[in-house]
Design an enzyme around this catalytic site. Structure first.
Site, short mmCIF file in Angstrom:
data_model
loop_
_atom_site.label_atom_id
_atom_site.label_comp_id
_atom_site.label_asym_id
_atom_site.label_seq_id
_atom_site.Cartn_x
_atom_site.Cartn_y
_atom_site.Cartn_z
N CYS A 6 0.84 -1.21 0.00
CA CYS A 6 0.00 0.00 0.00
C CYS A 6 0.87 1.25 0.00
CB CYS A 6 -0.93 -0.02 1.21
SG CYS A 6 -1.85 1.51 1.40
N CYS A 9 0.39 3.47 3.12
CA CYS A 9 1.08 2.92 4.29
C CYS A 9 2.56 3.31 4.25
CB CYS A 9 0.97 1.40 4.31
SG CYS A 9 -0.60 0.77 4.94
N HIS A 97 -6.71 3.11 0.85
CA HIS A 97 -6.25 3.35 2.22
C HIS A 97 -6.94 4.67 2.57
CE1 HIS A 97 -2.74 3.71 5.29
NE2 HIS A 97 -3.57 4.73 5.50
N HIS A 99 -8.40 8.13 3.33
CA HIS A 99 -7.79 9.45 3.41
C HIS A 99 -8.86 10.51 3.27
CE1 HIS A 99 -7.72 7.89 -0.71
NE2 HIS A 99 -7.97 9.13 -1.10
N HIS A 101 -9.45 14.25 1.81
CA HIS A 101 -8.94 15.33 0.96
C HIS A 101 -9.31 16.67 1.60
CE1 HIS A 101 -8.43 12.89 -2.86
NE2 HIS A 101 -9.28 12.12 -2.22
P1 5GP Z 1 -8.90 8.97 -4.13
O1 5GP Z 1 -9.29 9.07 -5.58
O2 5GP Z 1 -8.51 7.58 -3.75
O3 5GP Z 1 -9.90 9.56 -3.19
O4 5GP Z 1 -7.64 9.90 -3.98
C1 5GP Z 1 -6.34 9.44 -4.15
C2 5GP Z 1 -5.47 10.67 -4.24
O5 5GP Z 1 -4.15 10.29 -3.97
C3 5GP Z 1 -5.48 11.32 -5.65
O6 5GP Z 1 -5.87 12.67 -5.52
C4 5GP Z 1 -4.04 11.15 -6.12
O7 5GP Z 1 -3.58 12.26 -6.85
C5 5GP Z 1 -3.28 10.99 -4.81
N1 5GP Z 1 -2.06 10.16 -4.90
C6 5GP Z 1 -1.96 8.93 -5.46
N2 5GP Z 1 -0.70 8.45 -5.33
C7 5GP Z 1 -0.01 9.41 -4.64
C8 5GP Z 1 1.35 9.48 -4.21
O8 5GP Z 1 2.17 8.58 -4.40
N3 5GP Z 1 1.71 10.61 -3.54
C9 5GP Z 1 0.82 11.64 -3.29
N4 5GP Z 1 1.31 12.70 -2.63
N5 5GP Z 1 -0.46 11.59 -3.69
C10 5GP Z 1 -0.88 10.49 -4.37
ZN ZN Z 2 -2.33 1.36 3.58
#
Ligand code: 5GP
Ligand code: ZN
Length: 112
Positions: A6, A9, A97, A99, A101
């Site tokens: 992950c 993680c 995982h 999160h 925003h």
């Molecule tokens: P989700 O679509 O899962 O709610 O949001 C995932 C977010 O994680 C996206 O906005 C994407 O740009 C961000 N993200 C994905 N991989 C990475 C990474 O390796 N580093 C950072 N800083 N952000 C990431």
């Molecule tokens: Zn994780």
């Protein structure tokens, strides 16, 4: 607990280096790699939970939102900010995982 493969993680537990905007014993906050607004920060617990449905700790849920408030203070987002938690593929969740925003720095459009 962490999950082997992950990415969040690894970031949250400093296995992959990343500059944190904010950190506590249980979570970190860092800039999104693909920002959707001038300020786009992710709040990520150090333990692995796939999504909101997996989190039952009221303490952790409170910590995640309290961290959003802290990040808003640190980043001077006094004009307003949006907090989003995507849950499941149809919501747009890409990293499994949990999160939060935090988006700010421009007039944000309607949801959906
Ligand atoms: P989700 O679509 O899962 O709610 O949001 C995932 C977010 O994680 C996206 O906005 C994407 O740009 C961000 N993200 C994905 N991989 C990475 C990474 O390796 N580093 C950072 N800083 N952000 C990431
Ligand atoms: Zn994780």
């Amino acid at each position: 607990m962490q999950k082997e493969d992950c990415i969040f993680c690894k970031i949250a537990n400093s296995i992959i280096p990343c500059e944190f905007v904010y950190e506590t014993d249980t979570l970190v906050a860092f800039n999104d790699i693909n920002p959707q607004a001038p300020a786009h920060i992710l709040i990520v617990p150090k333990d692995h939970y796939e999504d909101l449905n997996e989190v039952s700790s009221e303490t952790l849920l409170a910590q995640l939102l309290l961290a959003a408030k802290e990040v808003a203070k640190i980043k001077n987002l006094q004009e307003g900010y949006r907090t989003i938690i995507n849950t499941g593929k149809q919501s747009g969740q890409e990293v499994f995982h949990i999160h939060v925003h935090v988006l700010a720095g421009k007039k944000l459009g309607a949801l959906g």
